[in-house]
Design a protein around this motif. Structure first.
Motif, PDB file in Angstrom:
ATOM      1  N   ASP A  53       0.857  -1.183   0.000  1.00  0.00           N
ATOM      2  CA  ASP A  53       0.000   0.000   0.000  1.00  0.00           C
ATOM      3  C   ASP A  53       0.894   1.235   0.000  1.00  0.00           C
ATOM      4  O   ASP A  53       1.569   1.529   0.980  1.00  0.00           O
ATOM      5  CB  ASP A  53      -0.895  -0.025   1.246  1.00  0.00           C
ATOM      6  N   LEU A  54       0.906   1.959  -1.142  1.00  0.00           N
ATOM      7  CA  LEU A  54       1.770   3.121  -1.294  1.00  0.00           C
ATOM      8  C   LEU A  54       1.022   4.390  -0.896  1.00  0.00           C
ATOM      9  O   LEU A  54       0.187   4.899  -1.642  1.00  0.00           O
ATOM     10  CB  LEU A  54       2.253   3.239  -2.739  1.00  0.00           C
ATOM     11  N   SER A  55       1.326   4.905   0.276  1.00  0.00           N
ATOM     12  CA  SER A  55       0.765   6.169   0.757  1.00  0.00           C
ATOM     13  C   SER A  55       1.915   7.140   0.936  1.00  0.00           C
ATOM     14  O   SER A  55       2.201   7.611   2.044  1.00  0.00           O
ATOM     15  CB  SER A  55       0.001   5.946   2.069  1.00  0.00           C
ATOM     16  N   ILE A  63      -0.325  -4.010  -5.745  1.00  0.00           N
ATOM     17  CA  ILE A  63      -0.039  -2.621  -5.391  1.00  0.00           C
ATOM     18  C   ILE A  63      -1.322  -1.807  -5.263  1.00  0.00           C
ATOM     19  O   ILE A  63      -2.185  -1.860  -6.143  1.00  0.00           O
ATOM     20  CB  ILE A  63       0.855  -1.960  -6.461  1.00  0.00           C
ATOM     21  N   ILE A  64      -1.426  -1.069  -4.174  1.00  0.00           N
ATOM     22  CA  ILE A  64      -2.405   0.004  -4.044  1.00  0.00           C
ATOM     23  C   ILE A  64      -1.632   1.304  -4.172  1.00  0.00           C
ATOM     24  O   ILE A  64      -0.685   1.545  -3.416  1.00  0.00           O
ATOM     25  CB  ILE A  64      -3.130  -0.028  -2.686  1.00  0.00           C
ATOM     26  N   CYS A  65      -2.025   2.149  -5.130  1.00  0.00           N
ATOM     27  CA  CYS A  65      -1.343   3.421  -5.339  1.00  0.00           C
ATOM     28  C   CYS A  65      -2.317   4.560  -5.133  1.00  0.00           C
ATOM     29  O   CYS A  65      -3.376   4.606  -5.767  1.00  0.00           O
ATOM     30  CB  CYS A  65      -0.749   3.486  -6.754  1.00  0.00           C
ATOM     31  N   GLU A  66      -1.954   5.481  -4.268  1.00  0.00           N
ATOM     32  CA  GLU A  66      -2.792   6.650  -4.012  1.00  0.00           C
ATOM     33  C   GLU A  66      -2.879   7.533  -5.252  1.00  0.00           C
ATOM     34  O   GLU A  66      -2.059   7.449  -6.160  1.00  0.00           O
ATOM     35  CB  GLU A  66      -2.237   7.468  -2.844  1.00  0.00           C
ATOM     36  N   LYS A  67      -3.903   8.391  -5.272  1.00  0.00           N
ATOM     37  CA  LYS A  67      -4.035   9.343  -6.372  1.00  0.00           C
ATOM     38  C   LYS A  67      -3.064  10.501  -6.179  1.00  0.00           C
ATOM     39  O   LYS A  67      -2.713  10.815  -5.040  1.00  0.00           O
ATOM     40  CB  LYS A  67      -5.489   9.831  -6.491  1.00  0.00           C
TER      41      LYS A  67
END
Length: 449
Positions: free
Chosen positions: A126-128, A148-152
């Motif tokens: 989780d990329l924050s 992968i979770i990528c923030e806006k």
């Protein structure tokens, strides 16, 4: 590390391709669980029961322990019926990671994010993190075999060959080209390594937005115009004020929400009616840093963030779609009174208004700031004195728990998320075309881009 990972079907363009992607179904599926699926019974004689695979264990590595990292950590904690756990957190400085780990009972805290990528037990990252780190971190995570979770925003333009000094003075047509190339590299890496690249656009998961989508579909009408905005009094994060770290100003930090929502509504309308998404044909925009107005600079007290470097704090965009409909998008850091997230859908046979932040479920009055003490009211509210709209469950109303649950289910059940990387790419395209339009004073065509 759970069951062997299977390469998901490609859901969209290959790098460099120009054919439209296959957009996920509009109906959110985060309510599906192994338990509920397994309990289904045949509806008639001989009816076959759909077999639901056992969910994969989801072990999360959270990279980033700031504002968004805490929101995501709280969202994971709400999931109690799936085998999901935050296995580790990484942040700089280490003390920040350790503080979040203590708060949420996370066993391991690191300063080096690569410690997370090296762990075999972690299958979701989780990329924050600040915007300029999205692409390099995502490429490394994909190579390590992590979903992968990528923030806006998914990515952007942060400098490089041909960049001006400061970066914000770089010609915007170059920014558009390079930002899309960055998005394509991220998507290609995820596909090459057989992992999911999920785009954290929480607006799609807002209960109000999901209800609006179902109402629009039920009406069968044509969406003629969409009006959407996110506005508040400005970001106090130091990286958000410089283009080389943020990739832009309000257009990059705030506008992705309303832009993504408008794109999704028109995509779903096209799929429902014609079997193919309605896309953006062109963009026109105005943008600027209104804090540079001399009379504002001369005021002794500043209620708005005023130390922007080479980024804008105000923008208005007109998106024209291939069917001739329009979307009016506003994103601004010059609005007092708390964050404003609104969406209006003007259909040929209906109108739908959504107010995600000033809902009116609770209204409160205090004659002085200290009356409500430390009780939280709402994001970006400048004062607790006077009338206010205390949020009942702000993160739920803004879709964060639903978003994280959807991503966890996507990994656990090996399916596509509601918000995927190709939506993120489309948002990036609109953003940097808007910058080009504002700089050159003309409409920017996006057909074939």
């Amino acid at each position: 590390m759970g069951s062997p990972r299977r390469k998901s079907p490609r859901n969209g363009w290959e790098s460099g391709a120009r054919s439209p992607p296959t957009w996920p179904t509009a109906r959110p599926r985060w309510t599906c669980t192994a338990a509920s699926s397994a309990s289904r019974k045949p509806e008639g004689p001989g009816r076959r029961v759909e077999e639901v695979p056992m969910p994969e264990k989801v072990r999360v590595g959270l990279i980033g322990a700031g504002f968004v990292g805490h929101i995501h950590a709280r969202a994971y904690r709400r999931i109690t019926d799936l085998d999901v756990d935050i296995a580790a957190v990484a942040a700089v400085p280490l003390a920040q990671a350790e503080a979040l780990a203590r708060e949420f009972g996370i066993r391991d805290a690191y300063e080096d994010y690569r410690r997370i990528l090296d762990r075999d037990d972690i299958n979701l990252v989780d990329l924050s993190v600040p915007n300029h780190l999205h692409e390099p971190f995502a490429l490394e995570a994909a190579q390590a075999g992590k979903h992968i979770i990528c923030e806006k925003p998914l990515t952007g333009y942060f400098g490089g060959p041909g960049a001006a000094d400061p970066v914000g003075a770089t010609p915007k047509h170059l920014m558009l080209k390079e930002a899309l190339a960055s998005a394509d590299r991220m998507i290609a890496a995820a596909e090459r390594h057989g992992v999911k690249l999920m785009y954290a656009e929480n607006w799609l998961y807002c209960p109000a937005v999901q209800k609006a989508l179902r109402l629009a579909q039920a009406s069968g009408g044509t969406i003629l115009e969409i009006r959407a905005q996110e506005c508040h009094s400005g970001s106090h994060a130091s990286y958000a004020k410089a283009w080389k770290f943020a990739g832009g100003g309000s257009l990059v930090r705030l506008a992705p929400h309303p832009i993504g929502c408008a794109l999704y509504f028109k995509q779903q309308e096209g799929l429902r009616r014609d079997g193919k998404p309605i896309e953006v044909a062109s963009v026109m925009a105005e943008a600027g840093d209104l804090s540079k107005i001399p009379s504002f600079q001369a005021e002794p007290e500043k209620w708005l963030v005023a130390d922007w470097q080479d980024v804008e704090n105000w923008c208005t965009i007109i998106m024209t779609f291939t069917d001739g409909s329009r979307a009016l998008i506003q994103a601004s850091d010059i609005v007092l009174g708390g964050m404003e997230d609104t969406l209006q859908i003007m259909l040929s046979n209906a109108r739908i208004d959504c107010n995600m932040t000033h809902s009116g479920m609770v209204m409160a009055f205090a004659p002085a700031e200290h009356v409500f003490a430390d009780e939280y009211i709402m994001e970006k509210l400048n004062t607790k004195a006077g009338w206010s709209y205390p949020s009942v469950d702000e993160e739920w109303l803004l879709g964060y728990p639903q978003e994280i649950r959807d991503f966890v289910e996507a990994v656990a059940f090996d399916r596509d998320p509601l918000a995927g990387a190709h939506l993120g790419r489309e948002v990036v395209k609109v953003i940097y075309a808007a910058y080009q339009s504002a700089e050159e004073g003309r409409r920017i065509s996006l057909q074939g881009v």
